[in-house]
Write a protein that holds these residues in place. Structure first.
Motif, PDB file in Angstrom:
ATOM      1  N   SER A   4     -30.826  42.120  -3.337  1.00 50.12           N
ATOM      2  CA  SER A   4     -32.660  41.699  -3.360  1.00 50.12           C
ATOM      3  C   SER A   4     -32.629  42.460  -4.363  1.00 50.12           C
ATOM      4  CB  SER A   4     -33.703  42.539  -2.493  1.00 50.12           C
ATOM      5  OG  SER A   4     -33.979  43.565  -3.109  1.00 50.12           O
ATOM      6  N   GLU A   5     -33.919  41.890  -4.981  1.00 49.44           N
ATOM      7  CA  GLU A   5     -34.642  41.636  -6.420  1.00 49.44           C
ATOM      8  C   GLU A   5     -34.643  43.232  -6.752  1.00 49.44           C
ATOM      9  OE1 GLU A   5     -36.131  40.316  -4.704  1.00 49.44           O
ATOM     10  OE2 GLU A   5     -36.760  37.895  -5.778  1.00 49.44           O
ATOM     11  N   ASN A  49     -33.998  30.822  -9.002  1.00 45.46           N
ATOM     12  CA  ASN A  49     -33.532  31.219  -8.007  1.00 45.46           C
ATOM     13  C   ASN A  49     -31.810  32.350  -8.328  1.00 45.46           C
ATOM     14  OD1 ASN A  49     -34.787  29.524  -5.270  1.00 45.46           O
ATOM     15  ND2 ASN A  49     -33.034  28.323  -6.035  1.00 45.46           N
ATOM     16  N   CYS A  50     -32.321  33.153  -9.069  1.00 45.74           N
ATOM     17  CA  CYS A  50     -32.012  33.892  -9.562  1.00 45.74           C
ATOM     18  C   CYS A  50     -32.638  35.584  -9.496  1.00 45.74           C
ATOM     19  CB  CYS A  50     -31.427  33.949 -11.614  1.00 45.74           C
ATOM     20  SG  CYS A  50     -30.156  35.162 -11.807  1.00 45.74           S
ATOM     21  N   ILE A  51     -31.631  35.760  -8.300  1.00 48.34           N
ATOM     22  CA  ILE A  51     -32.355  37.722  -8.087  1.00 48.34           C
ATOM     23  C   ILE A  51     -31.738  38.312  -8.894  1.00 48.34           C
ATOM     24  CG2 ILE A  51     -33.312  36.288  -5.444  1.00 48.34           C
ATOM     25  CD1 ILE A  51     -30.061  38.293  -5.046  1.00 48.34           C
ATOM     26  N   GLY A  52     -31.151  37.846  -9.213  1.00 46.10           N
ATOM     27  CA  GLY A  52     -30.591  39.763 -10.573  1.00 46.10           C
ATOM     28  C   GLY A  52     -29.200  39.424 -10.878  1.00 46.10           C
ATOM     29  N   ASP A  74     -27.415  34.323  -6.885  1.00 48.90           N
ATOM     30  CA  ASP A  74     -28.911  33.166  -5.982  1.00 48.90           C
ATOM     31  C   ASP A  74     -29.340  34.208  -4.802  1.00 48.90           C
ATOM     32  OD1 ASP A  74     -27.150  32.348  -3.878  1.00 48.90           O
ATOM     33  OD2 ASP A  74     -26.661  30.495  -5.453  1.00 48.90           O
ATOM     34  N   THR A  75     -30.637  33.942  -4.150  1.00 57.03           N
ATOM     35  CA  THR A  75     -30.960  33.817  -2.726  1.00 57.03           C
ATOM     36  C   THR A  75     -30.088  34.407  -2.123  1.00 57.03           C
ATOM     37  OG1 THR A  75     -32.138  31.849  -2.694  1.00 57.03           O
ATOM     38  CG2 THR A  75     -33.431  33.593  -4.134  1.00 57.03           C
ATOM     39  N   GLU A  77     -27.107  35.221  -2.067  1.00 58.94           N
ATOM     40  CA  GLU A  77     -25.937  36.255  -2.454  1.00 58.94           C
ATOM     41  C   GLU A  77     -24.632  35.711  -3.455  1.00 58.94           C
ATOM     42  OE1 GLU A  77     -25.774  38.971   0.883  1.00 58.94           O
ATOM     43  OE2 GLU A  77     -27.962  39.243   0.886  1.00 58.94           O
TER      44      GLU A  77
END
Length: 106
Positions: A4-5, A49-52, A74-75, A77
């Protein structure tokens, strides 16, 4: 564990020094740190959609040194590979090390 973020943990300066010094003992003479500018990090993080970030350990045979590879996640993973932005060739220490205020004893 789901990504997750908020993945990752804050650690103390003491813990950071322990980890860095243990690495230096195990891999003497290897790259101590790598630097990438905020603009380039933001290029990855600002993708839809990039979470990290996922950070891969790589090895540059041409220069005989470790090299980090950064890619967005992305979301779902997954690494953002198709049309994604991937970075390498960061500024490494050595040779460009902080003059003071470093976590490393080098």
């Amino acid at each position: 564990m789901a990504l997750s973020e908020n993945s990752g943990s804050i650690i103390t300066e003491e813990k950071a020094r322990i980890l860095i010094n243990a690495f230096d003992r195990k891999y003497p003479g290897e790259v101590v740190s790598s630097f990438i500018g905020t603009e380039n990090v933001n290029h990855i993080l600002n993708q839809e959609n990039c979470i990290g970030l996922r950070i891969y350990n790589g090895y540059d045979d041409e220069n005989s040194k470790m090299s980090l590879v950064l890619v967005g996640v992305d979301t779902d993973e997954k690494d953002m590979l198709e049309q994604g932005i991937i970075y390498d060739e960061m500024i490494t220490c050595p040779p460009t090390c902080p003059l003071e205020g470093s976590l490393s004893e080098n």
